[in-house]
Structures are given as C-alpha cells and as structure tokens.
Design an enzyme around this catalytic site. Structure first.
Site, PDB file in Angstrom:
ATOM      1  N   ARG A 149     -16.856  70.921  79.018  1.00 16.23           N
ATOM      2  CA  ARG A 149     -16.235  72.001  78.133  1.00 16.23           C
ATOM      3  C   ARG A 149     -14.912  71.532  77.449  1.00 16.23           C
ATOM      4  O   ARG A 149     -14.421  72.286  76.685  1.00 16.23           O
ATOM      5  CB  ARG A 149     -15.619  73.194  79.290  1.00 16.23           C
ATOM      6  CG  ARG A 149     -14.887  72.359  80.530  1.00 16.23           C
ATOM      7  CD  ARG A 149     -14.647  73.439  81.580  1.00 16.23           C
ATOM      8  NE  ARG A 149     -13.808  74.678  81.037  1.00 16.23           N
ATOM      9  CZ  ARG A 149     -13.268  75.525  82.062  1.00 16.23           C
ATOM     10  NH1 ARG A 149     -13.467  75.415  83.308  1.00 16.23           N
ATOM     11  NH2 ARG A 149     -12.243  76.192  81.867  1.00 16.23           N
TER      12      ARG A 149
ATOM     13  N   GLU B 104     -22.087  79.549  89.016  1.00 17.97           N
ATOM     14  CA  GLU B 104     -21.698  78.373  88.088  1.00 17.97           C
ATOM     15  C   GLU B 104     -22.731  77.188  87.937  1.00 17.97           C
ATOM     16  O   GLU B 104     -22.482  76.372  87.153  1.00 17.97           O
ATOM     17  CB  GLU B 104     -20.181  77.901  88.467  1.00 17.97           C
ATOM     18  CG  GLU B 104     -19.228  78.823  88.566  1.00 17.97           C
ATOM     19  CD  GLU B 104     -17.969  78.542  89.247  1.00 17.97           C
ATOM     20  OE1 GLU B 104     -17.074  78.074  88.861  1.00 17.97           O
ATOM     21  OE2 GLU B 104     -18.275  78.224  90.581  1.00 17.97           O
TER      22      GLU B 104
ATOM     23  N   CYS C  43     -16.803  86.730  85.205  1.00 18.13           N
ATOM     24  CA  CYS C  43     -15.464  86.400  84.877  1.00 18.13           C
ATOM     25  C   CYS C  43     -15.087  85.133  84.012  1.00 18.13           C
ATOM     26  O   CYS C  43     -14.166  84.830  83.844  1.00 18.13           O
ATOM     27  CB  CYS C  43     -15.033  86.069  86.495  1.00 18.13           C
ATOM     28  SG  CYS C  43     -15.750  84.725  87.075  1.00 18.13           S
TER      29      CYS C  43
ATOM     30  N   ASN D 122     -18.088  79.575  81.949  1.00 17.50           N
ATOM     31  CA  ASN D 122     -17.597  78.289  81.463  1.00 17.50           C
ATOM     32  C   ASN D 122     -18.418  77.211  82.198  1.00 17.50           C
ATOM     33  O   ASN D 122     -19.137  76.299  81.529  1.00 17.50           O
ATOM     34  CB  ASN D 122     -15.780  78.041  81.817  1.00 17.50           C
ATOM     35  CG  ASN D 122     -15.252  79.206  81.177  1.00 17.50           C
ATOM     36  OD1 ASN D 122     -15.925  80.299  80.467  1.00 17.50           O
ATOM     37  ND2 ASN D 122     -14.058  79.109  81.469  1.00 17.50           N
TER      38      ASN D 122
ATOM     39  N   ARG E  42      -7.472  83.411  90.228  1.00 19.20           N
ATOM     40  CA  ARG E  42      -7.298  81.993  90.796  1.00 19.20           C
ATOM     41  C   ARG E  42      -6.205  81.554  91.585  1.00 19.20           C
ATOM     42  O   ARG E  42      -5.335  82.011  91.019  1.00 19.20           O
ATOM     43  CB  ARG E  42      -7.285  81.033  89.399  1.00 19.20           C
ATOM     44  CG  ARG E  42      -8.432  81.415  88.337  1.00 19.20           C
ATOM     45  CD  ARG E  42      -8.062  80.632  87.249  1.00 19.20           C
ATOM     46  NE  ARG E  42      -8.908  80.722  86.037  1.00 19.20           N
ATOM     47  CZ  ARG E  42      -8.827  81.762  84.984  1.00 19.20           C
ATOM     48  NH1 ARG E  42      -7.673  82.389  85.049  1.00 19.20           N
ATOM     49  NH2 ARG E  42      -9.704  81.967  84.076  1.00 19.20           N
TER      50      ARG E  42
ATOM     51  N   HIS F  97      -8.627  73.995  77.439  1.00 16.68           N
ATOM     52  CA  HIS F  97      -7.130  74.646  77.865  1.00 16.68           C
ATOM     53  C   HIS F  97      -6.613  75.487  76.897  1.00 16.68           C
ATOM     54  O   HIS F  97      -6.105  76.199  76.866  1.00 16.68           O
ATOM     55  CB  HIS F  97      -6.417  73.335  78.666  1.00 16.68           C
ATOM     56  CG  HIS F  97      -6.688  73.179  79.867  1.00 16.68           C
ATOM     57  ND1 HIS F  97      -6.575  71.682  80.157  1.00 16.68           N
ATOM     58  CD2 HIS F  97      -7.374  73.713  80.844  1.00 16.68           C
ATOM     59  CE1 HIS F  97      -7.150  71.476  81.559  1.00 16.68           C
ATOM     60  NE2 HIS F  97      -7.522  72.582  81.753  1.00 16.68           N
TER      61      HIS F  97
END
Length: 556
Positions: A449, A415, A486, A438, A288, A186
């Site tokens: 992550r 993903e 993305c 990610n 999002r 974050h």
C-alpha cells in the site's frame, strides 16, 4: 495551453493555485577522516542529534494528534533504533564524522529494506526522511521541507514525509500532488484527515514548473495544467454545489428510499473524537488502539492507562456503537516487546492476532481494560481482532474475550482473502465482520500500500476486491449478522454506494469524509446501489468499474 493529467484522487475537493515544489537540499556529507581522540565527541554529537530529531517528531505528532501522531511516533522509534545507533558509533570509532556515519549507516539499512520485498521497501521513504533530519541537524543546514510563501499554493513533491503532511497549514497549502504514494499511503490518510484536496501517484509530477497554474480535483484524480477560465469556473461551480449538498445533508446515513447505512468514524485515539462528533458520526467503526502502545516500544501500557484512554472514547458516544480493534502490531508497526526483529517479511509473518496469541498476557490485559472502561456506560461496545485467517483464529479470539469477562460483541476483521472465502465458517465463532479494504487489497494483489508503482492494484474499485466484499457480505446476511467496511474504500462517496449495493451494513471512514458519503448516499435508492454494484463487479478493471457504477447512478 490547457492539458489534463491523471493520478489517483485521495482527498475530496478542488484546489486551484500556482505550483510550489517541496524544498530539497544536498544532504550527503563529505567523507573525511577524524582523529581517534575525537571519536567520543562525535559519538556524543550523533546521539544528541538523534534524540533531538526523535523529540521533534514526537512534538509534531502531539500537535497534529490522531493518525498523524501514531505515524510520527513510529518514525521517532525508527530514529532511535538501537542497532542503527550501534552501527553509527562503530563507524565513528574507525574515523567517520558523526554526519557521515549517520549517512552511511542509514544507507546500509536502506539497502536491506529496499531488497527485502515490497512491504519493507515501502518504509524507505520514512527512513530517508529520518536520515535527512539527523544529517541536516549535524550539518547545521535547514531541513528540506514545505516552502515559505505568503500566498496560497498547490504543493508538489515526489512524496511527502508524514512529518511534513501532518502540519500542513490548510490556509496556505490549497492542495497537494505527489509522484509517489497510493490511495492508502500515510500521506493520503493524513490528507483526508486535514481536509486538503490531494492527488498521488501522478507520473511526472516533478516536471510541473514552479509557478505553473494548476487545478487539482481530489475526487477524480485529474490535474488541469494552465486551466482556462471556463474550466476554473466549472470546477469552482462543482465544488460549490458539492459544498451546498454537504451543508444540506444531516442525520443518520441512509439511501433515498430510507435503507439505513450507519456512518461511523475511524479514530486513532481520544484526540480524534471531537472531529467525529462534529461530522455527525453515528459511532466509531474502527478504534485503532496502537496509539497507546507506540508511546513506549519496549513496554506495554498498564491496564489503568488503557482503561482511561478507552473510556474517553466510549463516553463520547452514549447509546452509540464503538468498534474497537485490539492491538495490530507487526509489519510497519513493530514493538520491541512483541514483534521479532529478524522476520524476512513481517507483512506475511507474525502480525496482528498472531502476535497477540503468542503473547496472551498482552491480549488479556487489553480485553480486561476494555471491559472495565465500558462498565456503567450505555455504549454498544464491539471488539474485533485484526488479521483473522480462519475459524481457528476467530475461536481463539472469542475464547479470549469470554475469559476476560468482556460483555461485548466479538468480531473478526476481513483483511486476508482466506477470511472472505471462508466467511461463513468464521461467523460460527464471532458475531460480526469488518472489512479492512486497505490490507485486503494489499494481500489480494500482492501490492504494498505504500508503493506508488503498484497503486493501480491498491485501487479499491478493483473488481476482484469487490468480489471478496460481496462474498463476506453475503455470508453475513446468510448468518443474520453484520458486515461493515472500515478501510479507506468507505471514504469514497461513489464507492460507498456500491458497497451498500453489495450488502455492506455499515461504513466507517475518516471524519472529514462522512458528510460527502452521507450526501451521496441520500441521492440514490438501494435498488440503484445494487445495480451499480452489479455493474462494477462485471467490469474488467478498476477504472471500468468506477465508470460503470457512475453510468448506472447517473442514469446513462
């Protein structure tokens, strides 16, 4: 004496200044008993403190907007967790003070998270921050946080809570360095949004003495301790050269020989749109939609509320492309009305599209709202599903889109490694792929992550991850369809060239990164990008891959 340290560069730019450490405080309250007749008063104090902290987090989110708002609203939900509050009240009922009950209840929950696998263990830092804020309020002491200073400085911390990162003042905080965190944490994402140079996962960051002069290179991850005047001059010259290149680079994304690579923006809601437009984004590659659902974890937003929010974003890009990701709930984004509370490992459970297929009414409302929001607009709307595992998932999503009367392209996010391995099969049901690097890295390497200890495995330069990107891009090309990226990998200018060389057809990133990527892509031909991609895939490690690509592009 000048020394060099290396962490993970997560936000471009150079910062030179003195070290200031994040303030800390001892927030363990004394363990003393209270009379039974005081329990009601103490429970009231606890409830008020929790509500005040939740309100403060939401207010900070409203000020920050975008990515930060969603992160801080999730923290506010954590503060108000009914099971945690019930545990606090039980502890007060048997004699604990409000502050001690909060401390012990959070400690018990913390231990559960820490032992529940790496994914949930990564939430511990956010939980600790919420606990500290509640206990500090009950004790009447200042919250540990960003230091007071009249002079600009480089902030050093073990980790930065989202509430601190979101409201950093870029005129005072020249850059920041943390011991924990990873390239997709974050704090890293918010640093890029702020445009503050940042390095994370730096071992021993806390040992840098207060007042030490350091230079931070957010592109390479290098920290120069007590840099010489010559080194400062080199870094400042490189930063000035980079800034001039950014100013000179405008227009659509393309390689030096004119191969078009649309550069799109990742947005979390309408508040992110102005920055995307200012950066020259050619559209939105990842919208999002979670921000709408985090407002109220117990109820889904109405169709009308969704229509209004979606239309604000769609109207900002007339004739542009807007790719919307439907709700990605679960894992670190739990919603009471959707996600089960008792999953042993939510990251590997009912998340993303799986959640929506279990609650078809939520998916149907969202798709219908998107259809209505796009009515009469010249925008090119594309809608994609998160966490697609196979063709059956892709078909279920495409069928739901058609049933809702959605006139848009339907796509699937890659993903999960299975989606990359079977990309051609998935493309029989949908019209495009979008790589969320990610989560793809997280699931490929079993590396959360948010956990700094495994940050080398979250590095998007890992050759195995590049192999999966290449598989997806090759499948899309064979089917005559598009394949974008993305995830945060697209925000690295050098890696953007490699992704282009792998056959990726568009790149989407935080708005602050668009000028850097545009300027770098314009320096090289498609053939150079392809050679750099081949060299990176032939490497044995992420560090070797970056070095090999750099060598090709610099003509070494």
């Amino acid at each position: 004496m000048e020394t060099t340290l290396r962490g993970v560069g997560v936000s471009h730019g150079v910062a030179i200044g003195e070290v200031r450490h994040m303030g800390t405080a001892v927030l363990e309250p004394p363990a003393k008993q209270i009379p039974v007749e005081e329990a009601g008063r103490e429970q009231g104090r606890a409830r008020k403190a929790v509500e005040a902290v939740a309100a403060d987090l939401i207010a900070r989110g409203n000020l920050a907007g975008g990515e930060a708002q969603a992160v801080l609203e999730a923290q506010a939900m954590m503060a108000q967790d009914p099971e945690l509050m019930a545990d606090v009240e039980r502890r007060i009922a048997v004699g604990s003070t409000a502050e001690r009950a909060v401390y012990d209840a959070f400690a018990a929950y913390r231990e559960l998270l820490a032992n529940a696998g790496e994914y949930l263990a990564g939430r511990v830092a956010d939980l600790d921050d919420v606990r500290n804020r509640i206990v500090a309020r009950l004790l009447g002491v200042p919250m540990p946080g960003v230091p007071d200073s009249d002079e600009p400085y480089v902030l050093v911390a073990r980790d930065l809570a989202p509430a601190d990162t979101a409201l950093l003042d870029p005129t005072l905080v020249l850059g920041f360095v943390t011991e924990e965190g990873g390239p997709t944490s974050h704090s890293a994402i918010l640093a890029r949004a702020l445009g503050v140079p940042a390095v994370v996962a730096l071992p021993g960051a806390g040992e840098l003495a207060e007042g030490t002069m350091i230079a931070v290179d957010g592109s390479t991850g290098e920290i120069f301790v007590n840099p010489s005047e010559e080194k400062k001059g080199q870094l400042e010259a490189a930063a000035a050269e980079r800034k001039a290149a950014l100013a000179a680079s405008t227009g659509p994304g393309a390689t030096a020989d004119g191969h078009k690579v649309p550069l799109l923006a990742n947005v979390g809601g309408p508040s992110d749109v102005p920055a995307a437009v200012e950066a020259g984004a050619e559209g939105v590659g990842l919208f999002r939609t979670e921000f709408l659902f985090l407002d109220d974890s117990k109820n889904a937003p109405s169709e009308q509320k969704q229509v209004e929010a979606y239309r604000q974003v769609l109207e900002a890009f007339p004739e542009g492309r807007v790719v919307v990701r439907v709700l990605d709930a679960g894992a670190d984004k739990p919603l009471e009305f959707l996600t089960p509370a008792d999953e042993p490992n939510p990251a590997l459970g009912v998340r993303g599209l799986r959640t929506l297929l279990d609650h078809p009414e939520v998916l149907r409302t969202q798709l219908t709202a998107l259809a209505k929001a796009a009515e009469g607009l010249p925008v090119y709307l594309e809608v994609m599903a998160p966490m697609v595992a196979d063709r059956a998932d892709a078909k279920a999503f495409a069928d739901a889109c058609r049933a809702a009367g959605l006139r848009a392209k339907f796509g699937a996010m890659v993903e999960i490694p299975s989606a990359a391995l079977r990309a051609r099969s998935i493309l029989q049901e949908v019209e495009f792929l979008s790589l969320g690097t990610n989560d793809l890295a997280q699931y490929t390497f079993a590396a959360d992550r948010q956990v700094g200890a495994v940050s080398r495995l979250q590095d998007p330069w890992q050759p195995a991850l590049l192999d999966l990107v290449a598989l997806s891009a090759e499948a899309a090309k064979a089917e005559g369809k598009s394949c974008g990226v993305c995830g945060e990998a697209a925000s690295d200018p050098l890696l953007a060239c490699v992704l282009t060389g792998l056959g990726v057809t568009s790149l989407s990133m935080g708005s602050a990164s668009i000028p850097y990527v545009r300027a770098t892509l314009a320096k090289y031909t498609l053939a150079q990008c392809e050679r750099a991609a081949a060299a990176a895939r032939a490497a044995e490690s992420a560090e070797e891959a970056r070095g090999a690509a750099q060598a090709v592009l610099s003509g070494e």
